[in-house]
Design a protein around this motif. Structure first.
Motif, PDB file in Angstrom:
ATOM      1  N   HIS A  78     -17.455 -38.927  16.269  1.00 32.14           N
ATOM      2  CA  HIS A  78     -17.526 -37.616  15.618  1.00 32.14           C
ATOM      3  C   HIS A  78     -17.157 -36.450  16.552  1.00 32.14           C
ATOM      4  N   ARG A  79     -17.592 -36.581  17.829  1.00 29.46           N
ATOM      5  CA  ARG A  79     -17.518 -35.424  18.732  1.00 29.46           C
ATOM      6  C   ARG A  79     -16.073 -34.979  18.980  1.00 29.46           C
ATOM      7  N   GLY A  80     -15.776 -33.769  18.527  1.00 25.20           N
ATOM      8  CA  GLY A  80     -14.452 -33.190  18.792  1.00 25.20           C
ATOM      9  C   GLY A  80     -13.345 -33.763  17.927  1.00 25.20           C
ATOM     10  N   GLY A 100     -18.651 -41.706  23.322  1.00 22.58           N
ATOM     11  CA  GLY A 100     -19.720 -40.838  23.804  1.00 22.58           C
ATOM     12  C   GLY A 100     -20.458 -41.591  24.896  1.00 22.58           C
ATOM     13  N   ASP A 101     -21.131 -40.898  25.788  1.00 22.34           N
ATOM     14  CA  ASP A 101     -21.783 -41.586  26.906  1.00 22.34           C
ATOM     15  C   ASP A 101     -22.896 -42.513  26.437  1.00 22.34           C
ATOM     16  N   ALA A 102     -23.711 -42.043  25.494  1.00 19.49           N
ATOM     17  CA  ALA A 102     -24.841 -42.865  25.053  1.00 19.49           C
ATOM     18  C   ALA A 102     -24.341 -44.099  24.303  1.00 19.49           C
ATOM     19  N   ALA A 103     -23.352 -43.906  23.471  1.00 18.12           N
ATOM     20  CA  ALA A 103     -22.849 -45.033  22.683  1.00 18.12           C
ATOM     21  C   ALA A 103     -22.115 -46.042  23.565  1.00 18.12           C
ATOM     22  N   PHE A 104     -21.386 -45.541  24.546  1.00 19.79           N
ATOM     23  CA  PHE A 104     -20.590 -46.430  25.402  1.00 19.79           C
ATOM     24  C   PHE A 104     -21.489 -47.430  26.131  1.00 19.79           C
ATOM     25  N   GLN A 146     -23.723 -36.186  28.891  1.00 16.54           N
ATOM     26  CA  GLN A 146     -25.010 -36.486  29.517  1.00 16.54           C
ATOM     27  C   GLN A 146     -26.183 -36.393  28.557  1.00 16.54           C
ATOM     28  N   ILE A 147     -25.874 -36.637  27.301  1.00 19.33           N
ATOM     29  CA  ILE A 147     -26.940 -36.657  26.303  1.00 19.33           C
ATOM     30  C   ILE A 147     -26.449 -37.406  25.078  1.00 19.33           C
ATOM     31  N   GLY A 148     -27.350 -38.067  24.392  1.00 21.71           N
ATOM     32  CA  GLY A 148     -27.027 -38.699  23.121  1.00 21.71           C
ATOM     33  C   GLY A 148     -28.032 -38.213  22.104  1.00 21.71           C
TER      34      GLY A 148
HETATM   35  C1  LIG Z   1     -24.605 -47.376  15.777  1.00 18.55           C
HETATM   36  C2  LIG Z   1     -25.171 -45.996  15.631  1.00 18.55           C
HETATM   37  N1  LIG Z   1     -26.462 -45.776  15.890  1.00 18.55           N
HETATM   38  C3  LIG Z   1     -26.992 -44.532  15.762  1.00 18.55           C
HETATM   39  C4  LIG Z   1     -26.215 -43.491  15.350  1.00 18.55           C
HETATM   40  C5  LIG Z   1     -26.799 -42.088  15.181  1.00 18.55           C
HETATM   41  N2  LIG Z   1     -26.177 -41.181  16.152  1.00 18.55           N
HETATM   42  C6  LIG Z   1     -25.170 -40.380  15.829  1.00 18.55           C
HETATM   43  S1  LIG Z   1     -24.596 -39.525  17.143  1.00 18.55           S
HETATM   44  C7  LIG Z   1     -25.724 -40.209  18.185  1.00 18.55           C
HETATM   45  C8  LIG Z   1     -25.738 -39.851  19.632  1.00 18.55           C
HETATM   46  C9  LIG Z   1     -24.467 -40.264  20.276  1.00 18.55           C
HETATM   47  O1  LIG Z   1     -24.478 -39.897  21.608  1.00 18.55           O
HETATM   48  P1  LIG Z   1     -23.186 -40.033  22.472  1.00 18.55           P
HETATM   49  O2  LIG Z   1     -22.599 -41.360  22.289  1.00 18.55           O
HETATM   50  O3  LIG Z   1     -23.526 -39.652  23.850  1.00 18.55           O
HETATM   51  O4  LIG Z   1     -22.180 -38.998  21.790  1.00 18.55           O
HETATM   52  P2  LIG Z   1     -22.335 -37.399  21.719  1.00 18.55           P
HETATM   53  O5  LIG Z   1     -22.891 -37.076  20.379  1.00 18.55           O
HETATM   54  O6  LIG Z   1     -23.194 -36.973  22.816  1.00 18.55           O
HETATM   55  O7  LIG Z   1     -20.957 -36.892  21.850  1.00 18.55           O
HETATM   56  C10 LIG Z   1     -26.532 -41.080  17.494  1.00 18.55           C
HETATM   57  C11 LIG Z   1     -27.651 -41.829  18.090  1.00 18.55           C
HETATM   58  C12 LIG Z   1     -24.874 -43.783  15.044  1.00 18.55           C
HETATM   59  N3  LIG Z   1     -24.064 -42.843  14.580  1.00 18.55           N
HETATM   60  N4  LIG Z   1     -24.375 -45.018  15.219  1.00 18.55           N
END
Ligand SMILES: Cc1ncc(C[n+]2csc(CCOP(=O)(O)OP(=O)(O)O)c2C)c(N)n1
Ligand SMILES: [Mg+2]
Length: 1073
Positions: free
Chosen positions: A320-322, A418-422, A453-455
């Motif tokens: 989603h981001r950007g 995204g950092d948290a997802a990666f 640096q945040i999810g």
């Molecule tokens: C598999 C999955 N689990 C949970 C979510 C809910 N969710 C949406 S965005 C997000 C945080 C993602 O963090 P990051 O990957 O760092 O991306 P950022 O939003 O910081 O760009 C979460 C937990 C999701 N979209 N997909």
């Protein structure tokens, strides 16, 4: 000096016990006592080639030299001349001129330690030890920077983790975190001393030696400023050296003013886009890029550079981001299309659509920097983070495959994370593991992490256990370039290196953009609730566009007026598009297709299926080839068991019958003959889980010598790919889905080892396969083969969870579709996927071929058998596959019961392998006249017409659904309401549909089967009521009874005895009259 003298010179230095020493004894008859004293260590070091194992070679050289001095290399010539002239041991050797460019590191030792060359104390251990130790320490320092420099690099624009390390003066002693005890060798006074640079560094540029102070300064700049390079874990020395050169060489990061201005302009757009949306749609979620605006110039730089290196097509996946910013500024999707997504307009075309930050896109455009045309696709994705990774890879692989791009030079995949997802999502790891597999590689993916640096609300301390969010990439030896996103020029450098790396080594690479998130998770969230300190700091930070504009103004590259002009110009573009978007009254889902199939639908009758039967000669040809050893059979040693299988296949072909494997091979082979690429992928699919397929024969004596008969059927056939996959369902199924999206004229199949394993790929099934067409107008003809059936193998190998697939079908159980000649294909066109449980090889053969014969594409889920693979009763005659035959959605009763339907007491419907058990038990019970059994081959869409016909035939028979699965599983809950709708009309039926059917040309056909809608006498039918539903209950109920296992939590018993008892019971329940 004669030969003996030179040889003596050589041999006198041979260590005792070596062949050369033996030669000495042999030639001179000398004794140890007579031999000269061993040369000093320095002499040995200077002539290391004179060791014992080289003696033959040295002698040969010497003999050749004696005959013709030019016949040996110049270095040998010099050496023998010197030795002949009586040079002392250790002094005759002069280094040969290098064939390569003279390296900057070649520095005579004498220039660094003059004492060693001139001092009579040359053998003085004290001096040489010090020099050697100091050099080793310098080498240790260099290596330490390369390995650990990233640990202290100033990567974080927030400076949260590295506060204490920021702004360290580069000339003082380096951080112990990096260099550890190597630095203990030196004090301040050593800083001006020059050291020879080892081959493992490029910091010297053309210099071969540098003062220690300068070495450290250059290493600090390369490894501890805005870029942290992680690469020393890579096993290839060549690759490590390549990276060192890219980051260490002096001046590598220099940009000219044109490049800087372009970068500023791109940053302006990136920043301006988000600012504009924030102003115009302040309460809308858009998952803005603020805090990582550099992503846009970064992606563009990767694309520019890769385009200049020959890439023509980019397949991208991102969260989603950007995303909107990327669509607008990287893909250059028309801004009006993006803005209308905010307007809440009605959709103009089919499907549920999706929220704007999940939609895909496909654009062809001119890359202005290289003046080349490129294609850019962003794959639509669900909210499920990282789920699109394997899909992107499959699509990329398919593009490469169909473009003949076997090395991945033309098509490149870019994955954003995204950092948290990666770090959190396992699919990332599973996808990385496809990256080097022969049939799955895309020859290197460029990964870009928006590491804010945040999810959501969780920071890295709580979201991962690895030091970096990128550590998962290390498993495939991908280099990782961490970079401070507030240093735009450093980011550009890293992007160039990443593109070059991918182009050079065709391996994955990661760019970790360390940044921050200026707003909350979305624009409506309040981040101070959970990250007060981080956000207090963020609020004090200037946006990167301001930082960089100030930098360029200071450097005199741009003026403040120019900065404003670029900004205003883009603002105007946005405003114009905004005004245009306001005129729109509808949104078009079709604007967001990521995989357009140009030419596929055009000129086709959307309701016409091409024939699926094939000429008998074709069946025979394929059958024979498939049953034969390779053409070079005499050289190819086949396993005896395989030979038996081939023999029995040949017998079947001769008797015009096919078992499951042969039916499948005939479906594949005939499609290949017609030019359709077939790809079968999954765990152990080459052999087949049940050892029934054997598409790849292995030479029993020669490794990697294989034969694939189906790939060698006809000279001009399409390619056949059969590939054993990694042990992953999620990534491999996603990959095959992506592959299937690219070319509708290919049969792409994923087979599960056992059907139940599909649940680890549930996200791909739920989010993409069942709903992809509805959300993204994206069709796919992907086939899932899911071994299914209760054969006493326990809870985990019995069920592919048929009920789940049926529960997700989009046909309404309460609606009887209108009948017409094209009923069957209309149903297929309307539904989201097809679910089948074939009971014969012919059925399987036709349904596979029908996938390609359809004028559209639909996913096909097939429950495939285990014991039926070998059951003699489950074979098909060629008569069921030849021209004029087609897929039977239902097999009606064809035995004695069908001859006297009035005598039949029960009509059993079933599906799949239980049919054979029922038939056997019916025979044993002598009930063949009394019980009819019909097999539903295509469960969804439900063959209402055929089921109703069969019910009408056995008008007085009790209806029973018999299944081996437990009652809360299998097809029962899907079948029951549909039979009820078909039989009893107790449900609501759309009056609109009834009306359409009545008005259609097929009224008589319809009337024949549904006489209750067309009363021949009685009062005239009232007008259709205004509400869209009519309640029809004009016939007495004809319920369908369930016969099978009771409900259960577990899919099957693990106890063999219980299994047998249950199976017996289900047959009794089904057949007892
Ligand atoms: C598999 C999955 N689990 C949970 C979510 C809910 N969710 C949406 S965005 C997000 C945080 C993602 O963090 P990051 O990957 O760092 O991306 P950022 O939003 O910081 O760009 C979460 C937990 C999701 N979209 N997909
Ligand atoms: Mg994040």
């Amino acid at each position: 000096m004669n030969r003996a003298r030179v040889l003596s010179h050589l041999l006198s230095r041979a260590p005792p016990g070596t062949p050369l020493a033996a030669a000495r004894t042999f030639i001179y008859g000398g004794t140890r006592g007579k031999a000269s004293a061993p040369p000093p260590p320095t002499a040995l070091a200077a002539e290391p080639f004179l060791n014992g194992s080289s003696s033959n070679y040295v002698e040969e050289m010497y003999t050749a030299w004696l005959q013709d001095p030019k016949s040996v290399h110049q270095s040998w010539d010099t050496f023998f001349r010197n030795a002949s002239a009586g040079a002392a041991p250790g002094t005759a050797y002069t280094a040969p001129p290098s064939l390569a460019e003279p390296t900057p590191h070649h520095v005579p030792l004498s220039s660094i330690a003059p004492a060693m060359a001139t001092s009579p104390m040359v053998g003085d251990v004290q001096i040489s030890d010090k020099v050697i130790d100091d050099h080793l320490a310098v080498q240790g320092i260099i290596r330490a920077y390369q390995a650990r420099g990233h640990l202290v690099a100033a990567l974080d624009p927030l400076g949260i983790d590295r506060e204490a390390l920021k702004d360290r003066p580069p000339t003082t002693l380096p951080s112990r975190t990096v260099v550890r005890s190597y630095v203990d060798a030196f004090g301040e006074e050593d800083m001006e001393r020059s050291f020879k640079l080892p081959m493992s560094t490029y910091v010297g540029g053309k210099e071969g030696q540098l003062p220690l102070k300068e070495i450290i300064k250059r290493l600090e700049n390369a490894y501890c400023r805005s870029i942290g390079v992680e690469f020393m874990f890579i096993n290839s020395l060549e690759q490590c050296n390549w990276i060192r050169q890219k980051f260490e060489s002096p001046g590598v990061m220099t940009m000219d003013s044109l490049e800087k201005r372009l970068l500023l302009a791109r940053l302006t757009r990136s920043h301006g886009f988000e600012a504009f949306l924030a102003r115009k749609f302040s309460s809308e979620k858009r998952f803005g890029l603020e805090g990582c605006e550099i992503l846009i110039p970064a992606m563009k730089q990767v694309i520019d550079r890769s385009t200049s290196l020959g890439v023509e097509s980019f397949v991208m996946g991102m969260p989603h981001r950007g995303r909107l910013n990327v669509l607008a500024n990287v893909c250059r999707k028309p801004l009006e299309h993006i803005f209308t997504q905010f307007a809440g307009l009605e959709s103009a075309d089919e499907g549920s659509g999706d929220v704007k930050y999940h939609l895909g896109t496909y654009q062809e455009r001119l890359n202005r920097v290289t003046n080349k045309n490129i294609r850019l696709a962003i794959v639509a994705n669900p909210s499920h983070l990282e789920a699109c990774d394997p899909v992107v890879q499959g699509k990329t692989r398919a593009e490469q495959f169909y473009h003949g791009d076997s090395e991945g030079k033309k098509v490149l995949s870019i994955l954003l994370h995204g950092d948290a997802a990666f770090s959190g999502q396992g699919i990332v790891y599973e996808t990385f593991h496809l990256s080097e597999l022969p049939e799955y590689t895309t020859h290197g993916t460029i990964h870009i992490v928006v590491n804010n640096q945040i999810g959501f609300t969780t920071d890295p301390r709580m979201s991962r256990s690895s030091p970096y969010c990128t550590d998962v990439a290390r498993v495939v030896n991908a280099p990782i370039f961490h970079v401070n996103a507030d240093d735009p020029e450093a980011v550009m450098h890293v992007c160039n290196v990443a593109a070059d790396w991918r182009s050079t080594f065709h391996k994955d690479v990661v760019i970790d953009l360390v940044c921050y998130r200026r707003n909350g998770h979305n624009e409506i969230d309040e981040p101070m609730f959970t990250q007060p300190l981080m956000y207090t700091r963020i609020r004090k930070l200037k946006p990167v566009i301001e930082l960089y504009a100030d930098k360029l103004i200071n450097e005199g590259v741009v003026t403040p007026e120019e900065v404003k002009e670029v900004k205003d110009k883009y603002e105007k573009i946005l405003e114009t598009a905004f005004v245009e978007a306001k005129q729109e009254t509808q949104v078009f889902n079709k604007h967001w297709i990521d995989s357009p199939w140009s030419g596929f639908f055009e000129g086709k009758d959307p309701l016409k299926i091409s024939p699926t039967g094939v000429h008998e000669d074709t069946l025979k040809h394929i059958g024979k080839k498939f049953s034969s050893a390779p053409p070079n059979a005499s050289d190819f040693v086949i396993h005896r068991g395989i030979q038996r299988i081939l023999n029995s296949r040949m017998e079947m072909v001769e008797s015009r019958t096919a078992d499951w494997a042969l039916g499948e091979a005939m479906a594949f082979g005939s499609l290949l003959k017609e030019g359709t690429h077939v790809r079968l992928s999954g765990q152990d699919v080459e052999r087949g889980t049940f050892s029934h397929r054997h598409h790849v024969l292995h030479h029993q004596k020669v490794d990697k010598s294989q034969y694939n008969a189906l790939a060698n059927l006809y000279r001009d056939q399409a390619p056949y790919t059969v590939c054993n996959s990694s042990l992953s369902e999620y990534a491999v199924l996603g990959f095959e889905l992506g592959f299937s999206m690219t070319n509708p004229n290919a049969l792409v199949i994923w087979e599960a080892q056992f059907g139940d394993f599909n649940n680890t790929a549930q996200c791909i099934i739920d989010q993409f396969i069942s709903s992809g067409q509805s959300k993204w107008i994206r069709q796919s003809g992907l086939v899932l083969l899911l071994p299914h059936g209760m054969e006493g193998m326990g809870p985990e190998h019995s069920s592919a969870r048929l009920e789940r697939f049926l529960q997700m079908t989009s046909d309404d159980p309460d609606v009887l579709p209108p009948f017409s000649d094209d009923f069957a294909i209309r149903q297929l066109s309307d539904i989201n996927w097809i679910v089948a449980n074939c009971s014969t090889p012919a059925s399987y053969f036709h349904i596979l071929r029908r996938q390609i014969a359809l004028p559209f594409r639909k996913p096909l889920i097939i429950m495939t058998p285990k014991s039926l693979l070998r059951l003699p009763e489950a074979r098909s005659s060629f008569d069921e596959m030849i021209e004029g035959t087609e897929f039977q959605r239902m097999y009606p009763e064809a035995g004695p019961a069908s001859n006297n339907p009035a005598n039949v007491k029960r009509l059993i419907f079933c599906s799949g392998r239980v049919y054979y058990d029922l038939v056997q038990a019916r025979k044993e019970a002598g009930l063949e006249e009394k019980i009819a059994i019909a097999r539903v081959e295509q469960i969804a869409p439900f063959p209402y017409d055929l089921v109703m016909k069969e019910c009408a035939k056995y008008a007085d028979a009790e209806l029973v659904w018999s299944q081996e699965e437990h009652k809360n599983m299998g097809a029962w809950s899907y079948i029951q309401p549909r039979i009820a709708t078909a039989m009893n009309h107790e449900r609501h039926i759309s009056s609109e549909r009834v009306k359409i059917a009545r008005d259609s040309e097929d009224q008589s056909w319809y009337e024949y089967w549904f006489p209750w809608f067309f009363p021949s006498s009685g009062p005239p039918e009232p007008e259709s009521p205004a509400p869209s539903q009519v309640h029809v209950a004009s016939k007495p109920k004809r319920p369908v009874r369930y016969a099978g296992r009771p409900v259960s939590a577990s899919t099957a018993t693990g106890n063999k005895k219980t299994h047998i008892r249950e199976s017996k019971q289900l047959l009794e329940d089904s057949l007892a009259l």
